[in-house]
Enzyme design. Structure first.
Site, PDB file in Angstrom:
ATOM      1  N   ILE A 132       0.916  -1.267   0.175  1.00  0.00           N
ATOM      2  CA  ILE A 132       0.131  -0.011   0.126  1.00  0.00           C
ATOM      3  C   ILE A 132       0.886   1.182  -0.035  1.00  0.00           C
ATOM      4  O   ILE A 132       0.463   2.525  -0.247  1.00  0.00           O
ATOM      5  CB  ILE A 132      -0.969   0.192   1.151  1.00  0.00           C
ATOM      6  N   GLY A 133       2.018   1.043   0.182  1.00  0.00           N
ATOM      7  CA  GLY A 133       3.013   2.180   0.106  1.00  0.00           C
ATOM      8  C   GLY A 133       4.483   1.612  -0.005  1.00  0.00           C
ATOM      9  O   GLY A 133       4.634   0.511   0.286  1.00  0.00           O
ATOM     10  N   GLY A 137       8.851   2.662  -0.124  1.00  0.00           N
ATOM     11  CA  GLY A 137      10.166   3.240  -0.199  1.00  0.00           C
ATOM     12  C   GLY A 137      11.113   2.410  -0.973  1.00  0.00           C
ATOM     13  O   GLY A 137      10.575   1.613  -1.638  1.00  0.00           O
ATOM     14  N   ALA A 138      12.195   2.992  -1.418  1.00  0.00           N
ATOM     15  CA  ALA A 138      13.095   2.071  -2.100  1.00  0.00           C
ATOM     16  C   ALA A 138      13.762   0.854  -1.571  1.00  0.00           C
ATOM     17  O   ALA A 138      14.069  -0.136  -2.144  1.00  0.00           O
ATOM     18  CB  ALA A 138      14.432   2.998  -2.360  1.00  0.00           C
ATOM     19  N   ASP A 192      11.933  16.759   8.525  1.00  0.00           N
ATOM     20  CA  ASP A 192      11.364  16.331   7.187  1.00  0.00           C
ATOM     21  C   ASP A 192       9.926  16.776   7.023  1.00  0.00           C
ATOM     22  O   ASP A 192       9.344  15.908   6.397  1.00  0.00           O
ATOM     23  CB  ASP A 192      11.635  14.982   6.866  1.00  0.00           C
TER      24      ASP A 192
END
Length: 547
Positions: A23-24, A26-27, A144
């Site tokens: 559902i999500g 990152g690398a 961030d």
């Protein structure tokens, strides 16, 4: 390592059951939904981090990964912060169980170059400040703060996420400065850049920066973006004329974007984005400011949503794709460089600590979960009969015999209507925020043309936007009709990558294609701008309901 990472299975003997595909992503991390081993609720999110790949390609250390877990668990008890539940690991993977932000990205629901109404911006800004203030009270700086890390709950309330770059700036009464260069260029404070040699921000090189004051600056930029749908500059250095103008005019920028802002918010933004950190607003200044204390019909006394259905309706109405316009010139303005040749290792991003490196693991574990299906069984077997408006297929909502009539109630279809509107069927039966604004991304469209034709349209559109794509989209080994990987630069020259996933829905003799733009890395507002540009160039193959 890359080959090995494709073969590494997820940990066994997990204290929960995984119930979704990705559902999500990152690398080097995959986020999936899970539930307790002996129950169906609650549904929560689990982030799986490939430890060796993260250290090798993510420019972060094992200590930083441990720090993310530690700090998140320290602050994850606030209604505007993603709640931390538990963590564990094996030799390869580290997992973090946390609250599932079912509403998705806030900025996926905000129109690029438009923004939202003052009331909606004020509502989400107060929730952002509430969460960040709590974080700072615990001595933790996020470092961030940007749209990519601002999510929504299923009820539409703001949730701050991703603590991969967080730091403990205050402990047992002692305060320390940070020196790590991290963040996203449009949202970063100038003193962060001043920690490095050879930069030009208008500030002298410093021995460090205050993580809490950096967060205040970033919150100011987020408020700016909420109100106008764009960032005030691409980076806070002398390389940006917008920033130089802002500095030279002492916060009274002559740029057109600033003229779109309500006059009452200007002094708040100047205070939060004071170039000199010692003069920057703190939370006491912010919470006393007249714009912050203004009356807002959307805001309840406890900081929650007083009218979720009205807020959701207004947000959905604000999204619109105008097929008479040309693609935005701001997208990928570095026209001379092929996106396939973009190498962040020598550019801006190499100077920033990043939890999103540019070398993702190509792994079947990272296959995307499909959003809730349109009621394909409701389609009739007849083909569409009327096409007009430059090849755009248009249908009458709910018309008798219309094979696509069920799409009339699809929330993402409202952005294609000639005038901003939300179907009455949605608002009449809605009981909560997510009944109007769905939990899946709105960067998607439906097509009535054959798959080969659609893929050619997509390929041509990407080439026109200088986004290099394979000659033949990936169509093997996945549960999708086609799968196109995208890697480019956004209008601010920051990395933007994701997948264009084409799914097929069949009912009788009718075939309908759904095209989803799934962001992997980058600003969700820039991803939406990219999506709009592709859609406008593919208008011949876009199904649009008639008014």
């Amino acid at each position: 390592m890359a080959l090995q990472s494709q073969l590494d299975p997820l940990p066994r003997d997990l204290p929960f059951r995984i119930i979704s595909k990705t559902i999500g992503r990152g690398a080097y991390a995959s986020i999936k939904k899970a539930i307790p081993p002996e129950a169906t609720t609650p549904v929560f999110a689990v982030k799986f981090i490939h430890k060796a790949y993260a250290v090798k390609h993510g420019r972060i250390s094992a200590k930083q990964i441990a720090m993310e877990v530690s700090l998140h668990s320290h602050i994850g008890q606030h209604p505007n912060i993603i709640e931390w539940f538990a963590t564990g690991e094996d030799a390869i993977w580290k997992w973090i169980a946390m609250e599932y932000a079912e509403g998705g990205d806030l900025f996926d629901k905000i129109e690029a170059d438009v923004g939202v109404s003052e009331d909606i911006a004020h509502f989400y800004f107060t929730q952002l400040i509430s969460g960040v203030h709590y974080m700072h009270s615990k001595g933790v700086g996020h470092r961030d703060i940007k749209p990519e890390n601002i999510l929504l709950s299923d009820s539409g309330n703001l949730k701050i996420a991703d603590f991969g770059l967080a730091t403990l700036f205050q402990y047992q009464g002692k305060t320390k400065l940070s020196t790590t260069m991290c963040g996203s260029p449009p949202y970063i404070a100038p003193e962060v850049i001043s920690c490095q040699k050879g930069t030009q921000t208008g500030l002298e090189k410093s021995s460090g920066y205050s993580a809490n004051l950096v967060d205040i600056w970033s919150c100011g930029v987020v408020l700016f973006v909420l109100l106008v749908g764009n960032t005030p500059w691409d980076q806070p250095t002398k390389d940006s004329w917008e920033f130089e103008d802002y500095v030279n005019q002492k916060g009274r920028s002559t740029d057109e974007l600033w003229k779109k802002l309500p006059s009452s918010v200007l002094s708040l933004l100047r205070g939060m984005m004071s170039v000199e950190p010692s003069s920057r607003f703190n939370f006491e200044h912010i919470k006393r400011h007249p714009w912050y204390t203004r009356k807002n019909p959307l805001l309840s006394p406890d900081g929650k949503m007083s009218d979720p259905l009205h807020l959701a309706t207004k947000m959905l109405e604000n999204l619109r794709i105008d097929f008479s316009q040309k693609p935005s010139a701001s997208q990928n303005s570095r026209q001379s460089q092929s996106a396939m040749d973009v190498d962040m290792d020598g550019g801006w991003e190499s100077r920033f600590a990043s939890t999103q490196p540019e070398k993702p693991i190509n792994d079947i574990l990272f296959d995307w979960e499909r959003p809730p299906r349109v009621n394909a069984n409701g389609f009739s077997a007849s083909q569409p009969t009327n096409a007009r408006d430059g090849g755009i297929c248009t249908m009458t909502n709910g018309a008798a015999g219309d094979p696509f009539a069920t799409l009339a109630d699809e929330p993402s279809m409202s952005q294609f209507t000639p005038a901003p509107s939300v179907p009455l069927s949605l608002t009449q039966h809605a009981r909560r925020f997510r009944d109007i604004v769905p939990n899946y991304s709105l960067t998607r469209f439906f097509s009535h043309v054959p798959a080969n034709h659609l893929l050619q349209l997509l390929s041509d559109a990407l080439h026109q936007l200088n986004v290099a794509v394979p000659s033949v989209p990936q169509m093997q080994g996945r549960d999708h009709a086609a799968f196109i990987k995208v890697k480019t630069l956004d209008g601010r020259q920051c990395g933007l990558s994701g997948d264009i996933v084409v799914d097929t829905y069949v009912s009788g003799e009718v075939e309908l294609l759904e095209v989803r733009f799934v962001k992997v890395k980058g600003d969700p507002l820039e991803w939406r701008r990219f999506f709009k540009n592709v859609v406008i160039l593919c208008k011949e193959g876009v199904y649009v309901p008639s008014a």
